[in-house]
Motif scaffolding. Structure first.
Motif, PDB file in Angstrom:
ATOM      1  N   PRO A  76       8.682 -14.276   4.895  1.00  0.00           N
ATOM      2  CA  PRO A  76       7.676 -13.700   5.803  1.00  0.00           C
ATOM      3  C   PRO A  76       8.124 -12.375   6.413  1.00  0.00           C
ATOM      4  N   ALA A  77       9.368 -12.307   6.846  1.00  0.00           N
ATOM      5  CA  ALA A  77       9.853 -11.093   7.504  1.00  0.00           C
ATOM      6  C   ALA A  77       9.850  -9.894   6.555  1.00  0.00           C
ATOM      7  N   ARG A  78      10.298 -10.111   5.341  1.00  0.00           N
ATOM      8  CA  ARG A  78      10.361  -8.997   4.386  1.00  0.00           C
ATOM      9  C   ARG A  78       8.960  -8.557   3.967  1.00  0.00           C
ATOM     10  N   VAL A  79       8.075  -9.492   3.790  1.00  0.00           N
ATOM     11  CA  VAL A  79       6.702  -9.179   3.393  1.00  0.00           C
ATOM     12  C   VAL A  79       6.018  -8.304   4.439  1.00  0.00           C
ATOM     13  N   LEU A  80       6.259  -8.601   5.716  1.00  0.00           N
ATOM     14  CA  LEU A  80       5.576  -7.869   6.786  1.00  0.00           C
ATOM     15  C   LEU A  80       6.096  -6.447   6.955  1.00  0.00           C
ATOM     16  N   LEU A  81       7.205  -6.117   6.303  1.00  0.00           N
ATOM     17  CA  LEU A  81       7.714  -4.745   6.336  1.00  0.00           C
ATOM     18  C   LEU A  81       6.999  -3.844   5.327  1.00  0.00           C
ATOM     19  N   LEU A  82       6.248  -4.448   4.415  1.00  0.00           N
ATOM     20  CA  LEU A  82       5.608  -3.680   3.352  1.00  0.00           C
ATOM     21  C   LEU A  82       4.299  -3.047   3.809  1.00  0.00           C
ATOM     22  N   LYS A  83       4.021  -1.875   3.280  1.00  0.00           N
ATOM     23  CA  LYS A  83       2.732  -1.220   3.493  1.00  0.00           C
ATOM     24  C   LYS A  83       1.759  -1.677   2.409  1.00  0.00           C
ATOM     25  N   ASP A  84       0.496  -1.488   2.666  1.00  0.00           N
ATOM     26  CA  ASP A  84      -0.525  -1.905   1.699  1.00  0.00           C
ATOM     27  C   ASP A  84      -0.313  -1.258   0.334  1.00  0.00           C
ATOM     28  N   GLU A  85       0.148  -0.006   0.327  1.00  0.00           N
ATOM     29  CA  GLU A  85       0.377   0.693  -0.937  1.00  0.00           C
ATOM     30  C   GLU A  85       1.472   0.016  -1.750  1.00  0.00           C
ATOM     31  N   GLU A  86       2.459  -0.532  -1.040  1.00  0.00           N
ATOM     32  CA  GLU A  86       3.555  -1.213  -1.740  1.00  0.00           C
ATOM     33  C   GLU A  86       3.068  -2.537  -2.342  1.00  0.00           C
ATOM     34  N   PHE A  87       2.200  -3.242  -1.625  1.00  0.00           N
ATOM     35  CA  PHE A  87       1.596  -4.446  -2.194  1.00  0.00           C
ATOM     36  C   PHE A  87       0.787  -4.092  -3.447  1.00  0.00           C
ATOM     37  N   LYS A  88       0.035  -3.011  -3.356  1.00  0.00           N
ATOM     38  CA  LYS A  88      -0.793  -2.604  -4.485  1.00  0.00           C
ATOM     39  C   LYS A  88       0.071  -2.311  -5.708  1.00  0.00           C
TER      40      LYS A  88
END
Length: 219
Positions: A76-88
């Motif tokens: 959870p902690a690492r995921v919340l550091l990501l920006k939407d562009e990184e998820f994309k």
């Protein structure tokens, strides 16, 4: 008392179902026992199930592996550091990005505790999970069946399971949801294991077979 299945009782449950349902018995005769598909009770697993909503297993796994390659460990902690562009860039749709972030926040805030879910009933678990954005009955079913190994779940929103049932029972395509549920009622208290047999049948008719049941469900 929770009814669960595991490696020690799985085949005996399959045998009990076969004794009461000739169509399930025929699956075992033709294809052997189904694998005992299972997944660990982790945040990563729930993210994986969310990714599987309404897409192929291959594309969901590709996105999961891309995310894991990018952040090494899916927490959870690492995921919340990501920006939407990184998820994309990891093949996440905008919708599934939102769902994944919401789940991460729910776990970090204590709104949901995966370990505590292991001691709760099907209905309570379903209520807690479906209160989260992006998690509906199909996702809750998959979690209950594959992660917690609760023995009496029939995933009515799962196309592969429902279509396999119609095939083995020689039912018309227009068979209603209510009729399918009524047939599955005959497998109580082992509807999960009956579903495993149906997935096993579905996969055995396809070549090559993927490593786990194909699911195209809703939330």
């Amino acid at each position: 008392m929770l009814k669960q299945f595991n490696h020690s009782n799985y085949h005996s449950i399959c045998d009990k179902l076969a004794q009461s349902d000739a169509d399930l018995a025929n699956i075992i005769k033709a294809h052997g026992y189904p694998p005992l598909w299972s997944r660990p009770n982790t945040f990563e697993t729930l993210v994986h199930i969310i990714l599987e909503q309404q897409v192929s297993l291959a594309s969901a796994l590709s996105a999961l592996n891309k995310l894991k390659e990018y952040i090494q460990e899916i927490t959870p902690a690492r995921v919340l550091l990501l920006k939407d562009e990184e998820f994309k860039a990891c093949y996440f749709s905008r919708q599934k990005t939102t769902y994944t972030k919401y789940l991460a926040e729910a776990i970090l805030s204590g709104q949901i505790n995966l370990t505590e879910l292991e001691q709760l009933s099907d209905d309570v678990i379903r209520t807690k999970l479906t209160a989260l954005k992006g998690i509906g009955n199909w996702t809750a079913d998959v979690y209950l069946m594959f992660v917690l190994q609760h023995a009496d779940i029939f995933p009515i929103g799962d196309l592969a399971a429902v279509n396999a049932l119609k095939r083995v029972k020689s039912l018309p395509k227009e068979t209603t949801r209510e009729e399918v549920i009524a047939i599955a009622e005959k497998w109580v208290p082992y509807r999960t294991v009956a579903s495993m047999l149906l997935w096993h049948y579905y996969l055995s008719a396809r070549t090559p077979a993927p490593p786990s049941p194909p699911r195209k469900g809703g939330l």
